[in-house]
Design a protein around this motif. Structure first.
Motif, PDB file in Angstrom:
ATOM      1  N   THR A   1       2.764  -0.711  -2.628  1.00  0.00           N
ATOM      2  CA  THR A   1       1.503  -1.449  -2.621  1.00  0.00           C
ATOM      3  C   THR A   1       0.598  -0.987  -1.486  1.00  0.00           C
ATOM      4  OG1 THR A   1       2.611  -3.351  -3.596  1.00  0.00           O
ATOM      5  CG2 THR A   1       0.496  -3.760  -2.524  1.00  0.00           C
TER       6      THR A   1
ATOM      7  N   TRP B   1      -2.070 -10.008   4.815  1.00  0.00           N
ATOM      8  CA  TRP B   1      -2.806 -10.456   3.627  1.00  0.00           C
ATOM      9  C   TRP B   1      -1.927 -11.331   2.746  1.00  0.00           C
ATOM     10  CZ3 TRP B   1      -5.746  -5.541   1.515  1.00  0.00           C
ATOM     11  CH2 TRP B   1      -6.730  -5.169   2.438  1.00  0.00           C
ATOM     12  N   THR B   2      -0.643 -10.977   2.642  1.00  0.00           N
ATOM     13  CA  THR B   2       0.283 -11.761   1.836  1.00  0.00           C
ATOM     14  C   THR B   2       0.469 -13.149   2.440  1.00  0.00           C
ATOM     15  OG1 THR B   2       1.439  -9.754   1.131  1.00  0.00           O
ATOM     16  CG2 THR B   2       2.624 -11.835   0.890  1.00  0.00           C
TER      17      THR B   2
ATOM     18  N   GLN C   1      -4.459 -13.693   0.907  1.00  0.00           N
ATOM     19  CA  GLN C   1      -5.562 -12.816   0.535  1.00  0.00           C
ATOM     20  C   GLN C   1      -5.190 -11.864  -0.601  1.00  0.00           C
ATOM     21  OE1 GLN C   1      -7.744 -11.056   3.892  1.00  0.00           O
ATOM     22  NE2 GLN C   1      -6.467 -12.367   5.187  1.00  0.00           N
ATOM     23  N   ILE C   2      -3.904 -11.753  -0.868  1.00  0.00           N
ATOM     24  CA  ILE C   2      -3.439 -10.894  -1.953  1.00  0.00           C
ATOM     25  C   ILE C   2      -2.282 -11.618  -2.636  1.00  0.00           C
ATOM     26  CG2 ILE C   2      -1.797  -9.562  -0.547  1.00  0.00           C
ATOM     27  CD1 ILE C   2      -2.787  -7.072  -2.072  1.00  0.00           C
TER      28      ILE C   2
ATOM     29  N   TYR D   1       4.608  -7.152  -5.789  1.00  0.00           N
ATOM     30  CA  TYR D   1       3.187  -7.248  -6.114  1.00  0.00           C
ATOM     31  C   TYR D   1       2.957  -6.733  -7.527  1.00  0.00           C
ATOM     32  CZ  TYR D   1       3.124  -7.753  -1.099  1.00  0.00           C
ATOM     33  OH  TYR D   1       3.380  -8.205   0.171  1.00  0.00           O
TER      34      TYR D   1
ATOM     35  N   GLU E   1      -2.611  -5.933 -10.856  1.00  0.00           N
ATOM     36  CA  GLU E   1      -3.486  -6.536  -9.851  1.00  0.00           C
ATOM     37  C   GLU E   1      -3.811  -5.546  -8.732  1.00  0.00           C
ATOM     38  OE1 GLU E   1      -5.716  -9.514  -7.888  1.00  0.00           O
ATOM     39  OE2 GLU E   1      -4.890  -9.503  -9.908  1.00  0.00           O
ATOM     40  N   ILE E   2      -2.811  -4.845  -8.251  1.00  0.00           N
ATOM     41  CA  ILE E   2      -3.010  -3.903  -7.149  1.00  0.00           C
ATOM     42  C   ILE E   2      -3.873  -2.724  -7.600  1.00  0.00           C
ATOM     43  CG2 ILE E   2      -1.848  -2.342  -5.538  1.00  0.00           C
ATOM     44  CD1 ILE E   2      -1.598  -5.485  -5.026  1.00  0.00           C
TER      45      ILE E   2
ATOM     46  N   ARG F   1      -7.420  -3.858  -7.665  1.00  0.00           N
ATOM     47  CA  ARG F   1      -7.938  -3.948  -6.289  1.00  0.00           C
ATOM     48  C   ARG F   1      -8.239  -2.561  -5.732  1.00  0.00           C
ATOM     49  NH1 ARG F   1      -7.247  -8.669  -3.321  1.00  0.00           N
ATOM     50  NH2 ARG F   1      -6.556 -10.363  -4.646  1.00  0.00           N
TER      51      ARG F   1
ATOM     52  N   VAL G   1      -8.564 -13.296  -4.108  1.00  0.00           N
ATOM     53  CA  VAL G   1      -7.466 -13.780  -4.940  1.00  0.00           C
ATOM     54  C   VAL G   1      -8.030 -14.508  -6.135  1.00  0.00           C
ATOM     55  CG1 VAL G   1      -5.493 -15.311  -5.063  1.00  0.00           C
ATOM     56  CG2 VAL G   1      -5.848 -13.927  -3.031  1.00  0.00           C
TER      57      VAL G   1
END
Length: 66
Positions: free
Chosen positions: A16, A30-31, A35-36, A47, A51-52, A55, A63
Motif C-alpha cells: 500500500t 493515516w490508518t 484518513q484511509i 487495505y 480503494e488504494i 487513491r 475516506v
C-alpha cells in the motif's frame, strides 16, 4: 492450491505504501486517524486494492469520498 479472490484484493502495508508513494509511518498514521480505510486481519492491517488504486490515481481524497 486455490486462490481466494478476497485475499488477492487486499494489500499489505508495504504494498500500500509503495502504491501511494508514502512511508510506512505515514500509512500507519493515516490508518490510525481514519484518513484511509483499512481492515484488521488478525493482528495485521490490510487495505483494499481497489480503494488504494483509486487513491493513487487521485480519484479519492477523503475516506468514503469520490
Amino acid at each position: 492450491m486455490r486462490h481466494c479472490p478476497v485475499m488477492e484484493a487486499l494489500l499489505t502495508p508495504i504494498e500500500t505504501a509503495a502504491l501511494l508513494r508514502i512511508s510506512l509511518r505515514t500509512l500507519y498514521t493515516w490508518t490510525e486517524t481514519g484518513q484511509i480505510p483499512a481492515i484488521k486481519v488478525g493482528t495485521r492491517w490490510r487495505y483494499s486494492r481497489d480503494e488504494i488504486e483509486r487513491r493513487a490515481r487521485g480519484e479519492v481524497t477523503a475516506v468514503g469520498g469520490s
